[in-house]
Design a protein around this motif. Structure first.
Motif, short mmCIF file in Angstrom:
data_model
loop_
_atom_site.label_atom_id
_atom_site.label_comp_id
_atom_site.label_asym_id
_atom_site.label_seq_id
_atom_site.Cartn_x
_atom_site.Cartn_y
_atom_site.Cartn_z
N PRO A 1 25.74 -5.88 -32.29
CA PRO A 1 26.09 -7.04 -33.10
C PRO A 1 25.48 -8.30 -32.48
CG PRO A 1 27.99 -5.63 -32.82
CD PRO A 1 26.92 -5.09 -31.91
N GLY A 2 24.91 -9.12 -33.35
CA GLY A 2 24.21 -10.32 -32.90
C GLY A 2 22.70 -10.14 -32.91
N TYR A 3 22.21 -8.89 -33.00
CA TYR A 3 20.77 -8.65 -33.12
C TYR A 3 20.35 -8.93 -34.56
CZ TYR A 3 20.36 -5.80 -28.78
OH TYR A 3 20.34 -5.34 -27.50
N PHE A 4 19.29 -9.66 -34.71
CA PHE A 4 18.66 -9.91 -36.01
C PHE A 4 19.68 -10.18 -37.09
CE2 PHE A 4 15.71 -7.32 -33.49
CZ PHE A 4 14.63 -8.19 -33.44
N ASP A 5 19.82 -9.28 -38.07
CA ASP A 5 20.68 -9.55 -39.23
C ASP A 5 22.05 -8.87 -39.13
OD1 ASP A 5 19.66 -6.99 -39.55
OD2 ASP A 5 19.42 -7.17 -41.72
#
Length: 186
Positions: A137-141
């Motif tokens: 969570p928090g990566y890219f989208d």
């Protein structure tokens, strides 16, 4: 820990010959190894990969990039890992020494990656599978707010002592949650 990775986190060359810096890194690496008490957990779930994300049990995780990463998977491992509260204590200890604090941040970042790598190796060995690249969570989208669902799936606070703030930051700070696709060996 991987000294080349620590040097990369410090944005320097892996071939640096600064003996004082290399000795300081070695000393801080030893301190981390002696001090931290890592904890981790993982669980393998059946999953459905959609065009827009991932469905595990009753939770939907919206992320086209995560869906691309997990394309073809029918199972996913969800993991959590932390260096523990000792990592945060070490950071506070060096709070007034900016150089040591910066290096300690890099050493702890390398340590949490080492722990996550070990969790993935355990998943592979214990289940006779191959895993894919971790995705958090928090990566890219994949919005950071999806942490709340991950915490529910694994009972992370109860099992690893990691808590989630109202802004979805994890405490201890050097903690990770991630998805890794499962591929079965032939």
């Amino acid at each position: 820990m991987n000294k080349a990775e620590i040097l990369r986190y410090l944005r320097t060359r892996s071939t640096i010959e600064d003996e004082a810096l290399l000795n300081l890194i070695d000393n801080l690496m030893n301190e981390v190894d002696k001090t931290v008490k890592p904890k981790s957990i993982y669980r393998i779930f059946n999953c459905t990969v959609t065009e827009d994300g991932l469905v595990i049990e009753n939770f939907e995780f919206k992320s086209k990039r995560l869906a691309e990463n997990l394309k073809g998977c029918t199972k996913v491992a969800v993991l959590a890992a932390t260096v523990g509260t000792e990592g945060d204590r070490l950071l506070r200890q060096y709070n007034s020494e900016s150089a040591k604090l910066t290096i300690m941040q890099a050493v702890l970042a390398s340590k949490i990656e080492e722990i996550c790598d070990a969790v993935q190796e355990n998943i592979e060995k214990e289940n006779n599978v191959k895993t894919r690249q971790r995705y958090s969570p928090g990566y890219f989208d994949l919005d950071i707010s999806e942490q709340k669902k991950v915490f529910s799936l694994l009972e992370i606070t109860k099992r690893c002592g990691i808590t989630l703030t109202d802004t979805y930051q994890m405490i201890p700070t050097k903690s990770v949650t991630a998805f890794t696709g499962i591929d079965y060996e032939d």
